[in-house]
Scaffold this active site. Structure first.
Site, short mmCIF file in Angstrom:
data_model
loop_
_atom_site.label_atom_id
_atom_site.label_comp_id
_atom_site.label_asym_id
_atom_site.label_seq_id
_atom_site.Cartn_x
_atom_site.Cartn_y
_atom_site.Cartn_z
N ALA A 149 0.65 -1.22 0.05
CA ALA A 149 0.12 0.03 0.20
C ALA A 149 0.99 1.08 0.11
O ALA A 149 0.50 2.14 -0.30
CB ALA A 149 -1.02 -0.56 1.09
N GLY A 150 2.35 1.06 -0.04
CA GLY A 150 2.79 2.34 0.75
C GLY A 150 3.06 3.15 -1.07
O GLY A 150 3.15 2.23 -1.78
N LYS A 189 -2.88 5.09 -3.80
CA LYS A 189 -4.22 4.27 -4.79
C LYS A 189 -4.45 3.55 -3.54
O LYS A 189 -6.00 3.23 -3.56
CB LYS A 189 -3.15 2.68 -4.98
CG LYS A 189 -2.45 2.92 -6.88
CD LYS A 189 -1.68 1.45 -7.49
CE LYS A 189 -0.97 1.75 -7.82
NZ LYS A 189 0.54 2.82 -8.28
N ASP A 237 4.54 -8.56 5.73
CA ASP A 237 4.67 -8.89 4.79
C ASP A 237 4.13 -9.11 3.64
O ASP A 237 3.56 -10.63 4.37
CB ASP A 237 6.16 -9.68 4.62
CG ASP A 237 6.91 -9.61 4.08
OD1 ASP A 237 6.78 -9.76 2.98
OD2 ASP A 237 7.87 -10.92 4.06
N CYS A 274 4.65 -0.39 -12.18
CA CYS A 274 5.07 1.14 -12.23
C CYS A 274 6.72 0.88 -13.63
O CYS A 274 7.32 1.47 -13.19
CB CYS A 274 5.00 2.06 -11.36
SG CYS A 274 5.94 4.14 -12.41
#
Length: 477
Positions: A295-296, A300, A345, A415
């Site tokens: 999530a970091g 998003k 994790d 990305c």
């Protein structure tokens, strides 16, 4: 009768130009600490505003252009500088090379008059170095000023027919291995649009200054509200995302109330499309538990949480690094529906198998899709980094599939357009599994052109105006 000795020139104290000093300090942070310019530059600009009362927005814009322009074109400038001195670049003192690179960008990449560019850069050298190196800087810059950028590139690069990849790499300031990887990927995704002109368009787009794109988080802000908060000429509609607005050059997101209140944020349109597509895929059965497994820093996750809240669903946002988990928590503050941020994790799940209806894994990668925003990455990354990320990417995707119940969907995103980080990863993980099927992602990016033959999609900066985001949608059978 003796001849009188010539009079020495009076010592002139170098003038300190705050914008150029900020740019130099930013380059040193990038070189010495592996810092990212987009993270270190804002604090340097704030410090300059406090130290110099006359430091205004024009100075900040100039410093920003110097930093990003120099970083983008560093490969080309290095080749030009090397041809102007007998001293090998590898043996040149790094601060000296940074000062010369800043001067080269002013001479070759801006409209600053030659005399002013050389004089101000030599003053910077005298301030941050000593008079000896400053003389060397002066001599190199005067040689660089003898030609314009196109003349220099034709001089230092091989011809296209002689070595196409090296030619493009020097002319558009990309490492050769990056040019090769992008060309391979473009040939797979856009086979009819992968010749020389297409590659030039792609590499040129990597060197363009990216637009600032805003996201109106559903249920918390609307595109209309953002539009009404600024003059008509300050915003333009998003190209593809229904939640996007593009901010005009020089616009400051912090002046928008919804951004200050965390109801809207800054988020590339490609990133918005990935989250929106995952949320749009129909699932079979319940639709109440969503997971963002990487999530970091939270862009998003914030959009997914807002979309989940509108359907009565809960988002669990997981991030392995504690400091990034704190950024996620900050991004989700004020979300109207329930959510949970955990430090975990993703390859060693803190949740039971088959416990989520929708799962997103935007995996760590080389970042070759965001070279517009982080130009230093092209010089920092190596081919070995792609191989280094491979086991983690496969492990995260396997874990995401196992965390999804039958009938649920997984979004694998990255990305990067590198084939070894995108389609190859998904194909490897699905090999031997008969409980997963591809979902055609193109159907959930309505109106977006040039998405290839599917079922996965690759966005491109030169075709879509976004970062080069990749997305595969997968359903557990």
């Amino acid at each position: 009768m003796s001849t009188p000795a010539p009079k020495k020139r009076p010592y002139r104290k170098p003038r300190t130009d705050p914008a150029r000093r900020v740019a130099f300090d930013a380059l040193r942070a990038v070189d010495e600490r592996d810092a990212y310019a987009n993270l270190v530059l804002p604090s340097l600009l704030r410090k300059a505003q406090q130290q110099y009362p006359d430091f205004d927005r024009r100075d900040a814009a100039f410093a920003t252009e110097l930093v990003y322009g120099t970083l983008r074109m560093r490969g080309a400038y290095d080749a030009i500088i090397a041809s102007c001195t007998d001293r090998p670049l590898g043996k040149m003192d790094p601060p000296v090379l940074d000062v010369i690179s800043l001067g080269a960008h002013q001479l070759l990449g801006t409209r600053i008059p030659t005399h002013a560019a050389v004089s101000a850069t030599v003053d910077l050298a005298r301030t941050v170095l000593t008079d000896g190196p400053a003389k060397f800087v002066n001599a190199v810059l005067r040689r660089i000023s003898e030609r314009d950028l196109d003349e220099w590139l034709d001089r230092v690069a091989p011809s296209y027919d002689e070595d196409a990849e090296e030619h493009l790499g020097v002319h558009f300031s990309h490492p050769r291995w990056v040019v090769s990887a992008l060309w391979d990927s473009l040939g797979v995704w856009q086979p009819g649009y992968s010749g020389r002109s297409a590659m030039e368009d792609l590499l040129a787009a990597d060197n363009d200054r990216p637009e600032v794109t805003l996201v109106a988080r559903p249920g918390r802000a609307t595109v209309a509200e953002l539009r009404d908060s600024l003059p008509d000429d300050a915003l333009a509609p998003g190209r593809w995302s229904p939640f996007a607005l593009r901010l005009a050059e020089g616009g400051d997101p912090a002046t928008i109330p919804a951004v200050r209140e965390n109801r809207a944020g800054v988020q590339d349109e490609g990133s918005q499309l990935v989250a929106a597509a995952l949320a749009a895929v129909p699932v079979q059965g319940r639709d109440t538990r969503w997971l963002d497994g990487c999530a970091g820093p939270g862009g998003k996750a914030a959009l997914l949480a807002a979309l989940a809240a509108g359907r009565g669903a809960t988002l669990v946002a997981s991030e392995v690094q504690p400091h990034r988990a704190r950024l996620v928590a900050r991004a989700l503050e004020g979300n109207p529906g329930p959510y949970q941020v955990i430090t975990a994790d993703g390859t060693r799940p803190a949740w039971r198998p088959e416990s989520f209806d929708r799962v997103l894994v935007d995996v760590p990668c080389s970042g070759l899709g965001a070279l517009r925003r982080r130009p230093e990455s092209r010089w920092r990354r190596k081919p070995a980094d792609v191989a280094r990320f491979a086991p983690l990417q496969r492990g995260l995707l396997r874990s995401a599939l196992d965390a999804t119940r039958p009938g649920g969907v997984v979004g694998y995103a990255t990305c990067s357009p590198h084939l070894a980080e995108t389609r190859v990863v998904v194909q490897d993980v699905l090999r031997g599994r008969d409980d997963v099927e591809w979902v055609d992602a193109r159907a959930f990016l309505p109106g977006v052109p040039d998405l290839g033959d599917g079922p996965d999609v690759q966005l491109w900066p030169h075709l879509h105006g976004t970062d080069a985001m990749y997305l595969a949608l997968l359903r557990r059978k």
